[in-house]
Design a protein around this motif. Sequence first.
Motif, PDB file in Angstrom:
ATOM      1  N   VAL A  12       0.841  -1.190   0.000  1.00 55.19           N
ATOM      2  CA  VAL A  12       0.000   0.000   0.000  1.00 55.19           C
ATOM      3  C   VAL A  12       0.874   1.237   0.000  1.00 55.19           C
ATOM      4  N   ASP A  13       0.589   2.169  -0.890  1.00 54.38           N
ATOM      5  CA  ASP A  13       1.254   3.478  -0.884  1.00 54.38           C
ATOM      6  C   ASP A  13       0.298   4.569  -0.413  1.00 54.38           C
ATOM      7  N   VAL A  14      -0.992   4.367  -0.676  1.00 51.54           N
ATOM      8  CA  VAL A  14      -2.030   5.311  -0.284  1.00 51.54           C
ATOM      9  C   VAL A  14      -3.166   4.528   0.357  1.00 51.54           C
ATOM     10  N   LEU A  15      -3.606   4.999   1.508  1.00 52.93           N
ATOM     11  CA  LEU A  15      -4.763   4.410   2.176  1.00 52.93           C
ATOM     12  C   LEU A  15      -5.831   5.480   2.297  1.00 52.93           C
ATOM     13  N   ILE A  16      -7.034   5.133   1.887  1.00 52.61           N
ATOM     14  CA  ILE A  16      -8.181   6.020   2.106  1.00 52.61           C
ATOM     15  C   ILE A  16      -9.166   5.260   2.979  1.00 52.61           C
ATOM     16  N   ASN A  17      -9.215   5.648   4.249  1.00 51.10           N
ATOM     17  CA  ASN A  17     -10.166   5.067   5.193  1.00 51.10           C
ATOM     18  C   ASN A  17     -11.496   5.783   4.996  1.00 51.10           C
ATOM     19  N   LEU A  46     -10.597   1.702  11.312  1.00 49.23           N
ATOM     20  CA  LEU A  46      -9.758   2.759  10.750  1.00 49.23           C
ATOM     21  C   LEU A  46      -8.342   2.655  11.306  1.00 49.23           C
ATOM     22  N   SER A  47      -8.218   2.418  12.604  1.00 47.73           N
ATOM     23  CA  SER A  47      -6.895   2.334  13.240  1.00 47.73           C
ATOM     24  C   SER A  47      -6.130   1.095  12.783  1.00 47.73           C
ATOM     25  N   VAL A  48      -6.818  -0.030  12.642  1.00 46.08           N
ATOM     26  CA  VAL A  48      -6.167  -1.251  12.175  1.00 46.08           C
ATOM     27  C   VAL A  48      -5.668  -1.064  10.740  1.00 46.08           C
ATOM     28  N   CYS A  49      -6.511  -0.512   9.879  1.00 42.06           N
ATOM     29  CA  CYS A  49      -6.088  -0.292   8.488  1.00 42.06           C
ATOM     30  C   CYS A  49      -4.932   0.696   8.414  1.00 42.06           C
ATOM     31  N   THR A  50      -4.957   1.718   9.260  1.00 45.22           N
ATOM     32  CA  THR A  50      -3.858   2.681   9.302  1.00 45.22           C
ATOM     33  C   THR A  50      -2.552   1.997   9.692  1.00 45.22           C
ATOM     34  N   VAL A  70     -11.465   9.716   5.742  1.00 42.58           N
ATOM     35  CA  VAL A  70     -12.690  10.440   5.424  1.00 42.58           C
ATOM     36  C   VAL A  70     -13.506  10.467   6.706  1.00 42.58           C
ATOM     37  N   ASN A  71     -13.613  11.636   7.258  1.00 42.90           N
ATOM     38  CA  ASN A  71     -14.238  11.860   8.556  1.00 42.90           C
ATOM     39  C   ASN A  71     -15.631  12.428   8.337  1.00 42.90           C
ATOM     40  N   GLY A  72     -15.848  13.644   8.695  1.00 47.26           N
ATOM     41  CA  GLY A  72     -17.130  14.313   8.520  1.00 47.26           C
ATOM     42  C   GLY A  72     -17.173  15.544   9.393  1.00 47.26           C
ATOM     43  N   MET A  73     -18.073  16.441   9.078  1.00 45.93           N
ATOM     44  CA  MET A  73     -18.244  17.612   9.929  1.00 45.93           C
ATOM     45  C   MET A  73     -18.673  17.188  11.338  1.00 45.93           C
ATOM     46  N   SER A  74     -19.221  15.977  11.458  1.00 41.97           N
ATOM     47  CA  SER A  74     -19.601  15.456  12.777  1.00 41.97           C
ATOM     48  C   SER A  74     -18.388  15.212  13.659  1.00 41.97           C
ATOM     49  N   GLY A  75     -17.206  15.256  13.096  1.00 41.71           N
ATOM     50  CA  GLY A  75     -15.986  15.156  13.882  1.00 41.71           C
ATOM     51  C   GLY A  75     -15.500  16.501  14.379  1.00 41.71           C
ATOM     52  N   HIS A  76     -16.297  17.554  14.131  1.00 44.62           N
ATOM     53  CA  HIS A  76     -15.902  18.911  14.503  1.00 44.62           C
ATOM     54  C   HIS A  76     -17.020  19.681  15.198  1.00 44.62           C
ATOM     55  N   ARG A  77     -18.239  19.138  15.185  1.00 42.93           N
ATOM     56  CA  ARG A  77     -19.360  19.799  15.832  1.00 42.93           C
ATOM     57  C   ARG A  77     -20.418  18.746  16.167  1.00 42.93           C
ATOM     58  N   VAL A  78     -21.279  19.076  17.097  1.00 45.30           N
ATOM     59  CA  VAL A  78     -22.337  18.150  17.502  1.00 45.30           C
ATOM     60  C   VAL A  78     -23.676  18.777  17.131  1.00 45.30           C
ATOM     61  N   VAL A  79     -24.416  18.085  16.275  1.00 40.82           N
ATOM     62  CA  VAL A  79     -25.727  18.593  15.872  1.00 40.82           C
ATOM     63  C   VAL A  79     -26.757  18.302  16.957  1.00 40.82           C
ATOM     64  N   ALA A 114      -0.659  12.507   6.613  1.00 44.45           N
ATOM     65  CA  ALA A 114      -1.967  12.134   7.168  1.00 44.45           C
ATOM     66  C   ALA A 114      -2.930  13.291   6.949  1.00 44.45           C
ATOM     67  N   THR A 115      -4.054  12.987   6.356  1.00 50.94           N
ATOM     68  CA  THR A 115      -5.053  14.006   6.041  1.00 50.94           C
ATOM     69  C   THR A 115      -6.428  13.532   6.473  1.00 50.94           C
ATOM     70  N   CYS A 116      -7.214  14.474   6.931  1.00 49.01           N
ATOM     71  CA  CYS A 116      -8.604  14.226   7.295  1.00 49.01           C
ATOM     72  C   CYS A 116      -9.481  15.015   6.320  1.00 49.01           C
ATOM     73  N   ILE A 117     -10.381  14.339   5.648  1.00 51.92           N
ATOM     74  CA  ILE A 117     -11.356  14.995   4.782  1.00 51.92           C
ATOM     75  C   ILE A 117     -12.685  14.952   5.531  1.00 51.92           C
ATOM     76  N   SER A 118     -13.242  16.118   5.816  1.00 52.14           N
ATOM     77  CA  SER A 118     -14.442  16.206   6.654  1.00 52.14           C
ATOM     78  C   SER A 118     -15.599  16.854   5.898  1.00 52.14           C
ATOM     79  N   PRO A 119     -16.350  16.040   5.156  1.00 55.22           N
ATOM     80  CA  PRO A 119     -17.498  16.605   4.449  1.00 55.22           C
ATOM     81  C   PRO A 119     -18.708  16.733   5.360  1.00 55.22           C
ATOM     82  N   GLY A 120     -19.562  17.664   4.999  1.00 57.76           N
ATOM     83  CA  GLY A 120     -20.870  17.756   5.631  1.00 57.76           C
ATOM     84  C   GLY A 120     -21.789  16.726   5.000  1.00 57.76           C
ATOM     85  N   LEU A 121     -23.039  17.083   4.858  1.00 53.06           N
ATOM     86  CA  LEU A 121     -24.044  16.162   4.342  1.00 53.06           C
ATOM     87  C   LEU A 121     -23.767  15.833   2.871  1.00 53.06           C
ATOM     88  N   VAL A 122     -23.513  14.550   2.611  1.00 51.78           N
ATOM     89  CA  VAL A 122     -23.259  14.069   1.254  1.00 51.78           C
ATOM     90  C   VAL A 122     -24.450  13.205   0.849  1.00 51.78           C
TER      91      VAL A 122
END
Length: 181
Positions: A12-17, A46-50, A70-79, A114-122
């Motif tokens: 693996v060179d790139v992992l996208i969780n 996610l941790s095992v794959c990492t 791939v995280n989400g806006m839910s990792g930054h705020r609580v609705v 290491a990058t976190c992509i945090s989308p809102g509602l998809v």
Amino acid sequence: MFSAIKSSHQGVDVLINNAGLALPEPLLTGRTSSWRTMIDVNVIALSVCTREAYQSMKERNVDDGHIINVNGMSGHRVVHSADVHFYCSTKYAVTALTEGLRQELRDAKSHIRATCISPGLVETEFVYRLYRENPEKAAATYGDKKCLQAGDVASAVVYALSSPPHVQIGDVQMRAVEQMS
């Protein structure tokens, strides 16, 4: 899975969780088994794959790999919805794990990013699975607003992957213009 990847592609060179699971289990009345399932999918897997991806890169001297969560806006705020409070806690864990990974990679003198992509509602099946017992609630979640599309998230992944090797994209937070929170 990682053994099969090693056999077929050397490693693996790139992992996208990109696993995520939400179950409508409030903090005051939720089932422990559902909470454990969300922890197992959203945090442990996610941790095992990492770990396995990092080991694959390390044993092949790949020093320019990339791990994207791939995280989400839910990792930054609580609705304000009891159905997703526990889910949000698992996504906050992804935020912390990504930053912890970045620090560990730096301490290891690695240039793996290491990058976190945090989308809102998809607009995906995610909300329909969350509210499978209440399809009207799922449909109302999307409402009449223009949501993010899977391709929008893919574009953010491409952006992170295409940044110069000396650039660390820590977190991309993105949401539809019409999304409230």
